[in-house]
Design an enzyme around this catalytic site. Structure first.
Site, PDB file in Angstrom:
ATOM      1  N   GLU A 219     -15.449  59.326  86.847  1.00 33.56           N
ATOM      2  CA  GLU A 219     -15.318  58.576  85.254  1.00 33.56           C
ATOM      3  C   GLU A 219     -13.648  58.636  84.858  1.00 33.56           C
ATOM      4  OE1 GLU A 219     -17.867  59.279  83.466  1.00 33.56           O
ATOM      5  OE2 GLU A 219     -19.287  59.740  85.421  1.00 33.56           O
TER       6      GLU A 219
ATOM      7  N   CYS B 185     -11.232  62.075  76.129  1.00 30.57           N
ATOM      8  CA  CYS B 185     -11.995  60.566  77.324  1.00 30.57           C
ATOM      9  C   CYS B 185     -13.205  60.118  75.999  1.00 30.57           C
ATOM     10  CB  CYS B 185     -12.616  60.859  78.474  1.00 30.57           C
ATOM     11  SG  CYS B 185     -13.453  61.527  78.781  1.00 30.57           S
TER      12      CYS B 185
HETATM   13  P1  NAD Z   1      -4.472  60.402  84.800  1.00 25.55           P
HETATM   14  O1  NAD Z   1      -5.294  58.542  85.763  1.00 25.55           O
HETATM   15  O2  NAD Z   1      -2.961  59.497  85.036  1.00 25.55           O
HETATM   16  O3  NAD Z   1      -4.215  61.024  86.223  1.00 25.55           O
HETATM   17  C1  NAD Z   1      -5.509  61.747  86.437  1.00 25.55           C
HETATM   18  C2  NAD Z   1      -5.102  62.078  88.054  1.00 25.55           C
HETATM   19  O4  NAD Z   1      -5.189  60.680  89.196  1.00 25.55           O
HETATM   20  C3  NAD Z   1      -4.354  63.154  88.190  1.00 25.55           C
HETATM   21  O5  NAD Z   1      -4.176  64.321  88.788  1.00 25.55           O
HETATM   22  C4  NAD Z   1      -3.364  62.214  88.545  1.00 25.55           C
HETATM   23  O6  NAD Z   1      -2.288  62.476  89.284  1.00 25.55           O
HETATM   24  C5  NAD Z   1      -3.300  61.234  89.551  1.00 25.55           C
HETATM   25  N1  NAD Z   1      -3.247  59.914  89.627  1.00 25.55           N
HETATM   26  C6  NAD Z   1      -1.987  59.011  88.884  1.00 25.55           C
HETATM   27  N2  NAD Z   1      -1.551  58.208  89.578  1.00 25.55           N
HETATM   28  C7  NAD Z   1      -2.375  58.060  90.944  1.00 25.55           C
HETATM   29  C8  NAD Z   1      -1.297  57.432  91.620  1.00 25.55           C
HETATM   30  N3  NAD Z   1      -1.160  56.220  91.287  1.00 25.55           N
HETATM   31  N4  NAD Z   1      -2.250  57.596  92.917  1.00 25.55           N
HETATM   32  C9  NAD Z   1      -3.046  58.554  93.104  1.00 25.55           C
HETATM   33  N5  NAD Z   1      -3.271  59.746  92.239  1.00 25.55           N
HETATM   34  C10 NAD Z   1      -2.750  59.148  90.650  1.00 25.55           C
HETATM   35  O7  NAD Z   1      -5.158  60.524  83.468  1.00 25.55           O
HETATM   36  P2  NAD Z   1      -4.493  61.543  82.821  1.00 25.55           P
HETATM   37  O8  NAD Z   1      -4.255  60.911  81.950  1.00 25.55           O
HETATM   38  O9  NAD Z   1      -4.824  62.620  83.702  1.00 25.55           O
HETATM   39  O10 NAD Z   1      -6.346  61.241  82.150  1.00 25.55           O
HETATM   40  C11 NAD Z   1      -6.072  60.871  81.319  1.00 25.55           C
HETATM   41  C12 NAD Z   1      -7.405  59.891  81.503  1.00 25.55           C
HETATM   42  O11 NAD Z   1      -8.664  60.249  82.067  1.00 25.55           O
HETATM   43  C13 NAD Z   1      -8.268  59.315  80.252  1.00 25.55           C
HETATM   44  O12 NAD Z   1      -7.663  57.096  81.151  1.00 25.55           O
HETATM   45  C14 NAD Z   1      -9.502  59.085  80.036  1.00 25.55           C
HETATM   46  O13 NAD Z   1     -10.475  58.142  79.171  1.00 25.55           O
HETATM   47  C15 NAD Z   1      -9.402  60.134  81.135  1.00 25.55           C
HETATM   48  N6  NAD Z   1     -10.810  60.655  81.443  1.00 25.55           N
HETATM   49  C16 NAD Z   1     -11.851  60.486  81.439  1.00 25.55           C
HETATM   50  C17 NAD Z   1     -13.384  61.179  81.503  1.00 25.55           C
HETATM   51  C18 NAD Z   1     -14.549  61.177  82.031  1.00 25.55           C
HETATM   52  O14 NAD Z   1     -15.570  61.272  81.654  1.00 25.55           O
HETATM   53  N7  NAD Z   1     -14.626  59.566  81.568  1.00 25.55           N
HETATM   54  C19 NAD Z   1     -12.777  62.829  81.764  1.00 25.55           C
HETATM   55  C20 NAD Z   1     -11.437  63.227  81.015  1.00 25.55           C
HETATM   56  C21 NAD Z   1     -10.490  62.214  80.752  1.00 25.55           C
END
Ligand code: NAD
Length: 540
Positions: free
Chosen positions: A292, A326
């Site tokens: 998601e 999100c």
């Molecule tokens: P993010 O993508 O920065 O991080 C999410 C996870 O991915 C973290 O655990 C992070 O450490 C890991 N990560 C980051 N870069 C990575 C990489 N290069 N390789 C592997 N893992 C990596 O997101 P965030 O800032 O924690 O959350 C915000 C984002 O999440 C927004 O885009 C939001 O829309 C989305 N979100 C979506 C939903 C949904 O249900 N659609 C719900 C909550 C958040």
């Protein structure tokens, strides 16, 4: 043990009000103060062991970045290897354990979260992720508890789904855990989501390696303590605090990798998909990929919309938890006939907002998560200030002297394709495009095609034909659609949540559909009296 077992039919956990002088408010703020004046240590949890690596990273509340509330012990790729081994070791017994035994653990965790752990979950979320009391309560208490209770119930519904019979034949569907280990990668913004991504896979009999976001480590520790007390066996959920990109690379190269449950940004998920694709020949089984991701969620108002409801939907939808949902409303399309009234109402409401620490419960708005987010959001505001295509009509102030505070901001976009109308900002910034009333129908295509996302959206109207028209025309523009309500605040069991296009695989968190991704069905046929002659009648 013999019996056709059931679990209780769940009901949504009621949110406590935290009214002034209430018992619950005093109790929560006491825990907040206690935690705030301590420095906690967060280890990794691998195979039931707490690993204190010695590489210490400070944990600071976003609303006071000079204050230290804890340190976490960062792990290395060796810890990833250890976590894989302990998960695979735990798998033998966990996958074989009867489902009702698993169910008891998750239902016990729900009761602990609703009782003894409620204040800890809420206070750690308020401190570490800068949520106000109410935002913490609906996330780290109510939604987290709902995920545990509803998913346990949905699991039994899945298991009860059984095939037809024909004469002389018995058929069964057996719901097996995936072969190998699973991987949960979770975001900072919802404690409940970070718990659920690992828990939903474990509930279905899988073993999990969980890598939380480095900005959610504080409440992640409370979740690991909760698992321990609920009796989750060692090695079923292993929490590692390692470098994100390196860890994912390592895990995606492992032959026993069986599935990833991700919530976070679109580009990270897309990089997972490519990496898994390029390793596809290495795996023993095709991995399940569930994600998601981002959104650019809309509110469309019809000229018949009720202005007070619309203005309330806009400010709540856009600014609660600083727009870091999100599902947050981040682009709005308002008819010119309503605009001045609605703008004035929004200004009046926003002028009453107080901003600051969650410890002061009169603050509606707290800080954004970290410096990186602050700089990114500020960049959008500064570019809007300088642009001919946009105008800041509310807010625009940013101050990171104590914490990462951004004032709720409304940008009036003259061009509906201006960057803030189409890109995910993930902060308290709402962009508005004002349209001529007679262009109502033209808004559908604009909304549907101007972003890559399809997560949430709302229509506000009193005219029933307009509601029906928007519901149909925007069918693919969101995975969760709201009528006369803000596009945030989905409730487990009521509005299963998820989006399509660049917003995710739409596997609806907190529903049976999601749990189905974490099980692999074996169809069993038994012939009661088998044939003893190979010849069919047509052979004469
Ligand atoms: P993010 O993508 O920065 O991080 C999410 C996870 O991915 C973290 O655990 C992070 O450490 C890991 N990560 C980051 N870069 C990575 C990489 N290069 N390789 C592997 N893992 C990596 O997101 P965030 O800032 O924690 O959350 C915000 C984002 O999440 C927004 O885009 C939001 O829309 C989305 N979100 C979506 C939903 C949904 O249900 N659609 C719900 C909550 C958040």
């Amino acid at each position: 043990m013999s019996g056709i077992f059931r679990v209780p039919k769940p009901q949504n956990e009621p949110a406590k009000a935290y009214a002034p002088d209430s018992k619950e408010k005093k109790s929560l703020l006491k825990v907040y103060e206690e935690l705030y004046s301590q420095i906690i240590e967060v280890p990794q949890y691998i195979g039931g062991e707490k690993i204190f690596s010695g590489e210490k990273i400070e944990i600071r509340p976003p609303h006071n970045h000079q204050h230290i509330v804890g340190i976490y012990h960062k792990g290395t790729l060796k810890d990833v290897d250890r976590a894989i081994v302990s998960a695979l070791t735990a798998r033998k017994e966990w996958a074989a354990l009867a489902w009702e035994q698993r169910a008891s653990i998750f239902l016990k965790a729900a009761d602990l979260a609703a009782g003894k752990y409620r204040d800890m979950l809420n206070a750690s979320t308020m401190i570490g992720q800068s949520k106000n009391v109410f935002q913490a309560e609906v996330d780290s208490a109510c939604e987290l508890i709902d995920f545990l209770r509803f998913n346990t119930y949905f699991m039994t519904q899945i298991y009860s789904e059984q095939p037809l019979f024909s004469e002389g034949v018995l058929n069964r569907s057996e719901y097996r855990p995936l072969e190998g280990f699973t991987y949960a990668v979770t975001p900072f913004n919802f404690t409940s989501i970070s718990m659920n991504l690992a828990a939903s896979m474990a509930l279905m009999g899988n073993v999990v390696i969980w890598k939380p976001s480095h900005t959610q480590v504080y409440s992640a520790k409370v979740i690991m303590d909760l698992w321990e007390e609920a009796g989750l066996p060692k090695g079923v959920i292993n929490m590692i605090l390692t470098d994100s990109a390196e860890t994912s690379q390592k895990i995606f190269a492992h032959p026993d990798f069986a599935g990833v449950h991700f919530t976070g940004s679109t580009r990270v998920f897309q990089s997972f998909w490519s990496e898994i694709g390029s390793n596809i020949q290495k795996y023993k089984t095709y991995p399940r990929i569930v994600g998601e991701t981002g959104g650019k969620d809309f509110i469309l108002a019809h000229p018949s919309a009720e202005p007070d409801a619309l203005a309330t939907g806009l400010v709540r939808g856009a600014f609660e938890y600083q727009g870091q949902k999100c599902s947050a409303a981040s682009r709005a399309y308002i008819p010119v006939s309503l605009w001045n009234t609605v703008m004035q109402k929004m200004k009046d409401m926003i002028s009453e907002f107080q901003i600051g620490t969650p410890a002061d419960t009169s603050n509606f708005i707290n800080a954004v998560i970290d410096k990186k987010a602050f700089d990114k959001i500020k960049g959008y505001i500064e570019r809007a200030e300088a642009s001919q295509e946009a105008e800041i009509i509310i807010g625009g102030q940013c101050n990171d002297s104590t914490g990462y505070f951004i004032y709720p901001t409304v940008i009036l976009a003259k061009n509906p394709h201006y960057e803030s109308m189409i890109e995910e900002i993930f902060g308290p910034v709402l962009s508005v495009y004002v349209y001529e009333d007679e262009k109502w129908e033209e808004m559908f295509e604009l909304i549907d095609t101007s972003t890559e996302y399809s997560l949430t959206g709302s229509v506000f109207a009193q005219d029933r034909y307009a509601i029906a028209q928007a519901t149909e025309a925007l069918k693919n523009a969101s995975g969760n659609f709201y009528i006369n309500d803000k596009p945030t605040g989905a409730v487990v069991g009521q509005q299963p949540f998820g989006g399509a296009r660049a917003s995710g695989t739409n596997d609806k968190a907190g529903s049976a559909q999601n749990l189905l991704r974490w099980t692999s069905v074996r169809s069993i046929k038994e012939t009661l009296v088998p044939s003893t002659d190979y010849k069919y009648p047509f052979l004469g």
